[in-house]
Design an enzyme around this catalytic site. Sequence first.
Site: not given
Length: 370
Positions: A157, A262
């Site tokens: 991220e 995910e």
Amino acid sequence: MIKPRLLILTLALAAGISMTAQEPATLKDAYHGAFYVGVAINADQITGKDARGTKIVTEQFSSITPENALKWERVHPQPDTYDFSLPDQYVTLGEKHHMFIVGHTLVWHQQTPAWVFQDAQGKPISREALLKRLHDHIFTVVGRYKGRIQSWDVVNEALNDDGTLRNSKWKQILGDDYLIKAYQWAHEADPSAELNYNDYSLELPAKRQGAMKLIQKLQAAGIKVAVVGIQGHDSLDWPSLASEEETIDTLSKLGVKIAITELDIDVLPAVGANPTADISLHIKSNPKLNPYPNELPDAMQKQLARRYADLFGTFLKHRDVMSRVTLWGVTDADSWRNDWPVVGRTSYPLLWDRAGKPKPAYEAVIKASR
Ligand code: XIL
């Protein structure tokens, strides 16, 4: 004379092959040869305390990711303290069951203790001091599992939704090149490990562009990013299949493989206009936001099943560039989505229900493999 059909049947029986068209019994078998099907596992599944969950993990999946066990705050909670008890059990479990073992994650702006960026007086540390901490963390953690953890989410991220570099403490103190250092050291610590860049909302065109630039910059610095991980915290209507395909297509053209790292699919009312996986959101619940506190209605089960099938169909279509699809949790009871982005909801994002039974979405994913 033996009729041809009978002959085939006799030969098949002799060879021990069943003639009944059977569904493959597990996710890993269903997608064998296409990509790994993985799952994020929690502490109780690593240790076996959740025996039901561990059984599903080892029977159904060909890859594992630790949901939290290898995050900095867990594995390296104090400057001179590493806690490898859970990660050691995690890696041993994966090896015992011949799974593709993922490490998550080395550099992130979340779940990293404040001390990492501070001196003993709580003041920001220098670039040199932070570089040394990052270097030592990567060499200690990656080095410990050298040749055993096959795939590392090195940086998680790093991007804003507009594609610019997130102004994290890493960037503030180390400058934009912190990613280059992290990947170089991860590679030195285990040259055989595949290195990933992992992020959410890469389906947003601006963020995808930013990711492409980031990967190209790393490549220009001589780094091999093996995989781009698309997190996949999705909903019933986001991302569209077209944008998912475009994302897989454009990113894979950089010479990387794609993993969905995910995956979970929210069926509950959305809060906020934009898709996100920002873990710092903590929105208060109310009955409107939590419409299915007891069970998911059949019609919604069907929608979820269809959505899962559509996404897996899309991944399968791109199997030549897909390395793995990992679900973010085993049963609905395990999912972080019960507390994110809204705290205390009853969420239904995964393939097994709260009783540990496979949901219609599970059957749909198996079917989508054929
Ligand atoms: C989540 C875990 O599932 C939770 O248990 C934890 O409290 C917060 O983090 N993006 C990531 C994952 O890369 O590590 C996050 O996992 C979800 C969003």
